[in-house]
Motif scaffolding. Structure first.
Motif, short mmCIF file in Angstrom:
data_model
loop_
_atom_site.label_atom_id
_atom_site.label_comp_id
_atom_site.label_asym_id
_atom_site.label_seq_id
_atom_site.Cartn_x
_atom_site.Cartn_y
_atom_site.Cartn_z
N ARG A 301 0.38 -33.52 -14.80
CA ARG A 301 1.39 -34.13 -13.94
C ARG A 301 0.75 -35.33 -13.26
N ILE A 302 1.50 -36.41 -13.09
CA ILE A 302 0.89 -37.62 -12.54
C ILE A 302 0.41 -37.42 -11.11
N GLU A 303 1.09 -36.53 -10.35
CA GLU A 303 0.63 -36.28 -8.99
C GLU A 303 -0.68 -35.50 -8.96
N GLU A 304 -1.10 -34.92 -10.10
CA GLU A 304 -2.38 -34.23 -10.18
C GLU A 304 -3.53 -35.20 -10.43
N ALA A 377 6.16 -45.32 -12.57
CA ALA A 377 7.54 -45.03 -12.99
C ALA A 377 8.38 -46.31 -12.99
N ARG A 378 8.25 -47.11 -11.94
CA ARG A 378 9.02 -48.35 -11.85
C ARG A 378 8.61 -49.32 -12.97
N HIS A 395 6.69 -37.58 -16.24
CA HIS A 395 6.62 -36.19 -16.69
C HIS A 395 6.82 -36.04 -18.20
N SER A 396 7.42 -37.03 -18.85
CA SER A 396 7.68 -36.91 -20.29
C SER A 396 6.39 -36.88 -21.10
N TRP A 397 5.29 -37.40 -20.53
CA TRP A 397 4.00 -37.27 -21.21
C TRP A 397 3.63 -35.81 -21.39
N ARG A 398 3.99 -35.00 -20.41
CA ARG A 398 3.63 -33.57 -20.44
C ARG A 398 4.25 -32.89 -21.66
#
Length: 453
Positions: A301-304, A377-378, A395-398
């Protein structure tokens, strides 16, 4: 416990499952899956993480004991509570084994009934009748003292826990309402609201009653089951493990697949992924240059990964890894999220380690800005022009990494550890020590490159 007592309790479990589903046995696939699960548990192959362990004799015995406890522990607890029994570890393991064997027989009977074959009623006298021990046998005092605990009692205590102390974060009223609603519906189905006596069988029966009523979507049914599971988990923690010491009975209640956007629609296509990665190569802002590539090759996740610092990167036996951690006040989604991730060779070729090295003089400073996720994201939407509505830019990378990992033949347990995926079969204690790292790196190398130039 004697040999006869163990077989008698296993027989009661068998008879309960055969009788409970006689009128409505459900879907054949459910019982086939149940049979497969018990077969795997008998040989220590139920938990996928076991595939990464060295198959020594001692390890195999531990795997079998762990799997049997996970699958049959709540059933054994229900039988032991029924007769107010406390037993030793050796007898418990034998009981778990016999319950598993009995459940395989019950699954075969119910599978045949689910397909319309009622020629075998499942009635048998091969199991002995249970003979209770002497009246002076020890009673589980701690468990009995909790027997009057209701779902509302548990929720009330959780509300108090959430609201006390400095900088408390009280539970929102909407959240409280959804838990009370789910608990009330489950209590109505089973006929009482006492937490200590909940069984997996009752949970599964409730699920099928919601199916049969045809009023709720799969998403709502899954959420109702999860809400009750959460309340039971609160009760376990509030009792400091005295309630359900061997696991939450709702862990065995399989939740239905949820409706909504299909996974393949939420996943980047390879064309979209390659477009983003090529565009990222041209960026000078660190978050735009590196976060898409890190997410693409870890499924994180990008926030990780946005809070990563130079001192999160390390080397073990010549290979490179980074830690996703809560150290330094960082927050993660759940216990499974804290992990070590192997760095794919393509990330090294791209120059990730050189980028990190340039910041080694400030080892505890973030590599990326605080609004990194929003910036990426932007950029994906507005500049790279990936505008498909179903796609989540980060999230689509996940989803795509998990598909690439499966296609490459990565074993499930390694994929779950690398992505921090929380599943019923996941174990928060595995994959955290150095001994697991070479196995994870071996699996990571199976993932094929996104770009070939």
């Amino acid at each position: 416990m004697t040999h006869k007592q163990i077989h008698a309790l296993a027989g009661e479990t068998y008879k309960a499952f055969v009788a409970a589903f006689d009128e409505n046995p459900g879907a054949p696939d459910f019982w086939l899956k149940n049979l497969i699960q018990h077969t795997k548990a008998d040989t220590g192959r139920l938990t996928p993480i076991h595939e990464l362990m060295i198959p020594t004799k001692d390890n195999r015995a531990r795997m079998i004991a762990t799997d049997l406890e996970k699958l049959c522990g709540p059933l054994a607890d229900a039988m032991l509570r029924k007769y107010h029994l406390i037993t030793d570890a050796s007898s418990r393991l034998k009981l778990l084994q016999q319950i598993s064997f009995a459940m395989k027989d019950a699954s075969l009977i119910n599978h045949a009934k689910a397909r319309g074959d009622y020629s075998d009623s499942g009635q048998t006298d091969r199991f002995p009748t249970f003979e209770a021990p002497a009246p002076d046998a020890p009673k589980p005092v701690a468990q009995a003292s909790k027997r009057g605990l209701t779902f509302d009692d548990v929720i009330d205590k959780q509300l108090k826990e959430k609201s006390v102390g400095r900088r408390a974060k009280p539970m929102p009223q909407k959240t409280e309402a959804k838990f009370r609603k789910a608990a009330s519906e489950f209590a109505t189905h089973r006929g009482n609201d006492f937490v200590a006596t909940v069984t997996s069988l009752e949970g599964d029966s409730w699920k099928w009653s919601m199916y049969d009523a045809g009023k709720l979507s799969n998403t709502t049914i899954a959420q109702r089951i999860q809400n009750v599971r959460t309340i039971i988990e609160w009760a376990r923690k509030q009792s400091l493990g005295e309630l359900f010491p061997h696991g939450n009975p709702f862990d065995l209640v399989e939740r239905p697949e949820r409706d909504g956007v299909r996974s393949e629609d939420k996943t980047y296509t390879l064309e979209e992924a390659r477009k983003i990665l090529r565009a990222a190569r041209k960026q000078t802002k660190p978050e735009l240059r590196w976060l898409p590539w890190i997410c693409a090759y870890t499924g994180a996740r990008i926030e990780e990964v946005a809070p990563l610092k130079p001192n999160d990167f390390f080397t073990y036996e010549g290979d490179h890894y980074f830690s996703i951690t809560t150290k330094g006040g960082r927050r993660l989604k759940n216990i499974h999220s804290e992990r070590r991730a192997p760095i794919h060779p393509d990330l090294i070729s791209e120059g990730l380690l050189e980028f990190v090295s340039k910041h080694r003089s400030n080892p505890d400073q973030r590599l990326f800005p605080k609004r990194a996720g929003q910036n990426v994201a932007r950029w994906v939407r507005e500049e790279v022009k990936i505008t498909r509505a179903e796609v989540s830019p980060n999230h689509s990378w996940r989803h795509l990494f998990e598909d690439k990992a499966r296609a490459a033949g990565m074993i499930d347990s390694a994929r779950e550890q690398i992505t921090g995926r929380a599943t019923v079969s996941s174990s928060g204690g595995y994959g955290k020590s150095d001994v697991m790292l070479p196995g994870l790196m071996r699996e990571m190398r199976k993932v094929t490159p996104y770009l070939h130039e």
